[in-house]
Design a protein around this motif. Sequence first.
Motif, mmCIF file in Angstrom:
data_model
loop_
_atom_site.group_PDB
_atom_site.id
_atom_site.type_symbol
_atom_site.label_atom_id
_atom_site.label_comp_id
_atom_site.label_asym_id
_atom_site.label_seq_id
_atom_site.Cartn_x
_atom_site.Cartn_y
_atom_site.Cartn_z
ATOM 1 N N ASN A 54 1.875 -0.353 2.740
ATOM 2 C CA ASN A 54 1.106 -1.637 2.625
ATOM 3 C C ASN A 54 0.577 -1.371 0.328
ATOM 4 N N TRP A 55 0.804 -0.405 0.031
ATOM 5 C CA TRP A 55 0.194 -0.458 -1.745
ATOM 6 C C TRP A 55 1.453 -1.393 -2.175
ATOM 7 N N ASP A 56 2.712 -0.653 -0.788
ATOM 8 C CA ASP A 56 4.015 -2.260 -1.740
ATOM 9 C C ASP A 56 3.622 -3.031 -1.940
ATOM 10 N N LEU A 57 3.589 -3.848 -0.471
ATOM 11 C CA LEU A 57 2.995 -5.127 -0.080
ATOM 12 C C LEU A 57 1.959 -5.506 -0.853
ATOM 13 N N PHE A 58 1.157 -5.264 -2.051
ATOM 14 C CA PHE A 58 0.035 -5.504 -2.242
ATOM 15 C C PHE A 58 0.630 -5.678 -3.909
ATOM 16 N N LYS A 60 3.325 -6.560 -3.859
ATOM 17 C CA LYS A 60 4.022 -7.631 -3.953
ATOM 18 C C LYS A 60 4.130 -8.943 -4.191
ATOM 19 N N ARG A 61 2.764 -8.899 -3.646
ATOM 20 C CA ARG A 61 1.778 -10.476 -3.648
ATOM 21 C C ARG A 61 1.353 -10.759 -4.925
ATOM 22 N N ASN A 62 0.606 -9.346 -6.004
ATOM 23 C CA ASN A 62 0.021 -9.517 -7.095
ATOM 24 C C ASN A 62 0.745 -9.399 -8.437
ATOM 25 N N THR A 63 1.932 -8.685 -7.728
ATOM 26 C CA THR A 63 2.083 -8.023 -9.869
ATOM 27 C C THR A 63 1.692 -7.841 -10.121
ATOM 28 N N THR A 64 2.123 -8.347 -11.640
ATOM 29 C CA THR A 64 0.732 -7.597 -12.908
ATOM 30 C C THR A 64 -0.048 -8.251 -13.514
ATOM 31 N N PRO A 123 6.149 2.317 -4.730
ATOM 32 C CA PRO A 123 7.885 2.415 -5.331
ATOM 33 C C PRO A 123 7.993 0.849 -6.466
ATOM 34 N N ARG A 124 7.394 -0.252 -6.372
ATOM 35 C CA ARG A 124 7.328 -1.679 -6.671
ATOM 36 C C ARG A 124 6.136 -1.422 -8.178
ATOM 37 N N ALA A 125 5.245 -1.179 -7.960
ATOM 38 C CA ALA A 125 5.130 -0.663 -8.882
ATOM 39 C C ALA A 125 5.766 -0.052 -10.376
ATOM 40 N N VAL A 126 5.817 0.890 -10.347
ATOM 41 C CA VAL A 126 6.018 1.893 -10.709
ATOM 42 C C VAL A 126 7.875 0.980 -11.233
ATOM 43 N N GLU A 127 8.519 -0.035 -10.803
ATOM 44 C CA GLU A 127 9.233 -0.477 -10.913
ATOM 45 C C GLU A 127 8.560 -1.620 -12.362
ATOM 46 N N PHE A 128 7.791 -2.109 -12.285
ATOM 47 C CA PHE A 128 6.901 -3.081 -13.068
ATOM 48 C C PHE A 128 6.378 -2.271 -14.146
ATOM 49 N N VAL A 222 -12.036 0.514 5.419
ATOM 50 C CA VAL A 222 -9.958 -0.201 5.149
ATOM 51 C C VAL A 222 -10.648 -1.335 4.920
ATOM 52 N N ARG A 223 -9.857 -2.240 3.676
ATOM 53 C CA ARG A 223 -9.739 -3.607 4.011
ATOM 54 C C ARG A 223 -8.775 -4.889 4.588
ATOM 55 N N GLN A 224 -8.886 -5.878 4.072
ATOM 56 C CA GLN A 224 -7.729 -6.467 5.521
ATOM 57 C C GLN A 224 -6.994 -5.926 4.684
ATOM 58 N N ASP A 225 -6.564 -5.260 3.943
ATOM 59 C CA ASP A 225 -4.771 -6.010 3.546
ATOM 60 C C ASP A 225 -4.353 -4.441 3.745
ATOM 61 N N GLY A 226 -5.317 -3.470 4.842
ATOM 62 C CA GLY A 226 -4.938 -2.386 4.785
ATOM 63 C C GLY A 226 -4.922 -1.431 4.123
ATOM 64 N N THR A 227 -5.162 -1.253 3.013
ATOM 65 C CA THR A 227 -5.262 -0.980 1.969
ATOM 66 C C THR A 227 -7.058 -0.217 2.295
#
Length: 286
Positions: A54-58, A60-64, A123-128, A222-227
């Motif tokens: 769910n955090w990875d998808l967050f 992915k949607r919002n990038t930086t 992992p996506r946040a770390v790559e950013f 819990v938020r709508q996005d699962g976080t």
Amino acid sequence: MESSVDSAGTESQIKTDDLSERVLSQQEQDRLKDDRILVSEFKQQKLEKEAQKNWDLFYKRNTTNFFKDRHWTTREFEELKACREFEAQKLVLLEAGCGVGNCIFPLLEEDLNIFVYACDFSPRAVEFVKQNSLYSPGRCLAFQCDLTKDDLRNNISAESVDVATLIFVLSAIHPEKMQQALENLYRVLKPGGVVLFRDYGLYDHAMLRFKSGNRLGENFYVRQDGTRSYFFSKEMLARLFQDTGFESVVNEYVLRETVNKKEGLCVPRVFLQSKFRRPLTPNSQE
């Protein structure tokens, strides 16, 4: 992991320095009292299992683009500048839950004598972070990490960190796993090292705007996005750190107003801003 606090509008000046919690209106008290339905155990287990996804998808949607750079950290936490014993000493900082680097990159720009360990659940946040033009392996090591497991010690030597930051991070961890996360932080901090903490406080506007059906437990939603997000009382936070072995230095509510110009709203925000120190003398956590 981070929270959406930076996206809510323009924060005004501090409203009050009162150290007590926010006083609720009768309507707000009634709404919280009536919200007793918990998310099912099955769904709660699913949310825990899929927390990283769910955090990875967050991200992915919002990038930086979701959070603003945090240029206020050295103003609010003088330890980021003042904890060295001598001018030439390199400060070793751990940002636990670095997101896409909105805190660490302003620090790297401001201070040439700092080394940052930056970790995040996503992992996506770390790559950013690694893709940022300011990222330099000589000054920063970014890695994916679950703070509730032994991942920190796989990347950081014991007793090697001067300062660790937990900024809108602990609230995203299940309450039953928070102490394990703090124990892992404790082990990598030097004796005398400090944790700089800022997160959601009890009765923050974000807590009160959750609709019925989003409650996971006491002060946990819990938020709508699962976080997920927990809202701390001063007493609960102090107990959590002290049970882990930390000494409390500062633990205060910060009451502010956030102005959302687009919607013409002024809403009360409640944060906890705190400092906890690993004792210089050994205790049971070492």
